[in-house]
Motif scaffolding. Structure first.
Motif, PDB file in Angstrom:
ATOM      1  N   GLY A  43       7.598  -5.727  87.894  1.00 24.09           N
ATOM      2  CA  GLY A  43       7.725  -6.273  86.542  1.00 24.09           C
ATOM      3  C   GLY A  43       7.208  -5.320  85.484  1.00 24.09           C
ATOM      4  O   GLY A  43       7.811  -5.177  84.410  1.00 24.09           O
ATOM      5  N   ARG A  44       6.110  -4.648  85.779  1.00 22.75           N
ATOM      6  CA  ARG A  44       5.546  -3.702  84.804  1.00 22.75           C
ATOM      7  C   ARG A  44       6.457  -2.493  84.630  1.00 22.75           C
ATOM      8  O   ARG A  44       6.608  -1.967  83.525  1.00 22.75           O
ATOM      9  CB  ARG A  44       4.157  -3.267  85.282  1.00 22.75           C
ATOM     10  CG  ARG A  44       3.329  -2.573  84.218  1.00 22.75           C
ATOM     11  CD  ARG A  44       1.867  -2.481  84.661  1.00 22.75           C
ATOM     12  NE  ARG A  44       1.709  -1.721  85.882  1.00 22.75           N
ATOM     13  CZ  ARG A  44       1.572  -0.396  85.923  1.00 22.75           C
ATOM     14  NH1 ARG A  44       1.570   0.299  84.796  1.00 22.75           N
ATOM     15  NH2 ARG A  44       1.420   0.227  87.074  1.00 22.75           N
ATOM     16  N   ALA A  45       7.091  -2.047  85.724  1.00 23.04           N
ATOM     17  CA  ALA A  45       8.025  -0.926  85.632  1.00 23.04           C
ATOM     18  C   ALA A  45       9.243  -1.289  84.792  1.00 23.04           C
ATOM     19  O   ALA A  45       9.771  -0.447  84.050  1.00 23.04           O
ATOM     20  CB  ALA A  45       8.457  -0.493  87.028  1.00 23.04           C
ATOM     21  N   MET A  46       9.686  -2.538  84.880  1.00 23.04           N
ATOM     22  CA  MET A  46      10.835  -2.968  84.088  1.00 23.04           C
ATOM     23  C   MET A  46      10.458  -3.161  82.614  1.00 23.04           C
ATOM     24  O   MET A  46      11.249  -2.873  81.722  1.00 23.04           O
ATOM     25  CB  MET A  46      11.411  -4.266  84.657  1.00 23.04           C
ATOM     26  CG  MET A  46      11.999  -4.111  86.052  1.00 23.04           C
ATOM     27  SD  MET A  46      12.691  -5.651  86.679  1.00 23.04           S
ATOM     28  CE  MET A  46      14.056  -5.891  85.544  1.00 23.04           C
ATOM     29  N   ALA A  47       9.257  -3.656  82.382  1.00 14.94           N
ATOM     30  CA  ALA A  47       8.830  -3.881  80.994  1.00 14.94           C
ATOM     31  C   ALA A  47       8.490  -2.572  80.289  1.00 14.94           C
ATOM     32  O   ALA A  47       8.716  -2.435  79.078  1.00 14.94           O
ATOM     33  CB  ALA A  47       7.621  -4.822  80.972  1.00 14.94           C
ATOM     34  N   PHE A  48       7.968  -1.619  81.051  1.00 10.20           N
ATOM     35  CA  PHE A  48       7.575  -0.326  80.469  1.00 10.20           C
ATOM     36  C   PHE A  48       8.171   0.800  81.311  1.00 10.20           C
ATOM     37  O   PHE A  48       7.446   1.481  82.051  1.00 10.20           O
ATOM     38  CB  PHE A  48       6.050  -0.211  80.409  1.00 10.20           C
ATOM     39  CG  PHE A  48       5.379  -1.373  79.733  1.00 10.20           C
ATOM     40  CD1 PHE A  48       5.382  -1.477  78.351  1.00 10.20           C
ATOM     41  CD2 PHE A  48       4.759  -2.374  80.479  1.00 10.20           C
ATOM     42  CE1 PHE A  48       4.780  -2.564  77.726  1.00 10.20           C
ATOM     43  CE2 PHE A  48       4.153  -3.447  79.864  1.00 10.20           C
ATOM     44  CZ  PHE A  48       4.160  -3.549  78.477  1.00 10.20           C
ATOM     45  N   PRO A  49       9.488   1.013  81.206  1.00 12.70           N
ATOM     46  CA  PRO A  49      10.132   2.025  82.053  1.00 12.70           C
ATOM     47  C   PRO A  49       9.855   3.461  81.625  1.00 12.70           C
ATOM     48  O   PRO A  49      10.159   4.387  82.373  1.00 12.70           O
ATOM     49  CB  PRO A  49      11.621   1.694  81.897  1.00 12.70           C
ATOM     50  CG  PRO A  49      11.722   1.066  80.549  1.00 12.70           C
ATOM     51  CD  PRO A  49      10.437   0.312  80.349  1.00 12.70           C
TER      52      PRO A  49
END
Length: 356
Positions: free
Chosen positions: A277-283
């Motif tokens: 989720g963090r990778a998708m929110a802050f790619p």
């Protein structure tokens, strides 16, 4: 008139038959010519593949190894031509079979199951866990917060206990239970049967929670965080219940046998979902899908180990906890398991990771 018509029809069929025979002969010649022009490369590739399949890689010359990718690409090109031009079935079947064998040699896995297991448990899993550093801290904070929330909810209104704790017929772990009733749920069960069935049920339940925490990470990790809070709120409710009867230490010992492994596994699963989720929110500079795919591969490695941890936790809960019928031995085993997991994940390094 009818005789003339018959002669015309006979002539037409004769010409058609000759044309068909000529086309078949031409196709056969074309197939033979196609095969003769490329057969030397096919045979060379087949010879290399056969030696590698038999484990005789050392007998393959450097020249052949360097030529292997080019020979494979040539074969695939030949197969495409063979399919488009409808060459004979024997040639087509030969090319398809050789292409499948060559693909496994060129692009297939380089290690067997034993080698993969050595790489996974020999540092691959622990390295993947360490790569989730910030996400582990977030998941741990969420789990602590969930435990506190569960305690506060039931201490403010005991009716919350029934919402958090799944109801089981005959379960004495309810608000208002006496000390003797709660004590009996912790001790005196070493001779109970059906533990293998119970441990299988526990594994299934915990695996479901862990997989959901991981799988729902794509929704920016919000469902993963909520699941962590929900499951640890139950822990907070149990701690409140037993604390009221002065059995906190005994409950901690009872839980620690399997809990240090089980909760660690759930922590890793939650961190994996948060990582995605963090990778998708802050790619960052990557595309969202690329960032999610990279994070997903890393988290999937962690989740493979989580399944193993849940199996260990289920065995400990279904057997060891009943066999150890005293708080101190249970606590000792739980602490030993915690030290083991912490050492494995954060102290253990492969040689090449240390640069030696």
């Amino acid at each position: 008139m009818s005789s003339l018509t018959g002669d015309v029809i006979g002539t037409w069929f004769s010409r058609r038959e000759k044309a068909t025979i000529a086309a078949a002969e031409e196709a056969s010649l074309r197939s033979d010519r196609f095969r003769l022009e490329r057969e030397a490369d096919w045979r060379r590739l087949e010879n290399i593949v056969a030696r590698i399949e038999r484990g005789r890689t050392g007998s393959v010359s450097d020249e052949d190894l360097l030529a292997l990718p080019a020979l494979y690409r040539t074969l695939v090109s030949s197969l495409a031509v063979a399919r488009e031009t409808s060459l004979d079935n024997a040639t087509l079947a030969y090319l398809e079979g050789l292409a499948q064998r060559a693909w496994f040699v060129v692009y297939g896995p380089r290690v067997g199951l034993g080698g993969w297991l050595r790489g996974f448990f020999g540092g691959g899993w622990s390295a993947a866990v360490r790569s989730l550093g910030p996400d582990l801290l977030i998941a741990l904070a969420v789990m602590v917060a969930g435990t506190v929330v569960g305690w506060l909810l039931v201490s403010g209104n005991p009716d919350w206990f029934y919402a958090l704790m799944p109801a089981h017929p005959g379960d004495d772990r309810v608000p208002g239970a006496s000390r003797a009733q709660l004590y009996a749920t912790l001790f005196g069960k070493s001779h109970e049967s059906g533990l293998s069935i119970f441990s299988a049920y526990l594994f299934s339940n915990n695996a479901q929670v862990s997989i959901l925490c991981f799988a729902l990470g794509f929704a920016f990790a919000v469902p993963s965080i909520l699941l962590l809070i929900q499951n640890t709120a139950l822990l907070g409710a149990l701690l409140w219940l037993y604390h009221g009867q002065g059995l906190t230490f005994d409950l901690v010992g009872w839980l620690s046998v399997h809990g240090t492994t089980e909760l660690f596994a759930i922590l890793l699963a939650g961190a994996s979902g948060i990582h995605i989720g963090r990778a998708m929110a802050f790619p960052g500079k990557r595309g969202v899908l690329d960032a999610a795919a990279q994070a997903g591969r890393r988290a999937a490695t962690v989740m493979t180990g989580v399944v193993f941890m849940l199996i260990v936790a289920a065995v400990l809960e279904g057997y060891a906890r009943q066999l150890l019928d005293a708080t101190i031995p249970r606590l000792a085993l739980g602490i030993a398991m915690l030290i083991w997991w912490l050492s494995y994940f954060f102290a253990f390094r492969r040689v090449r990771e240390r640069g030696i």
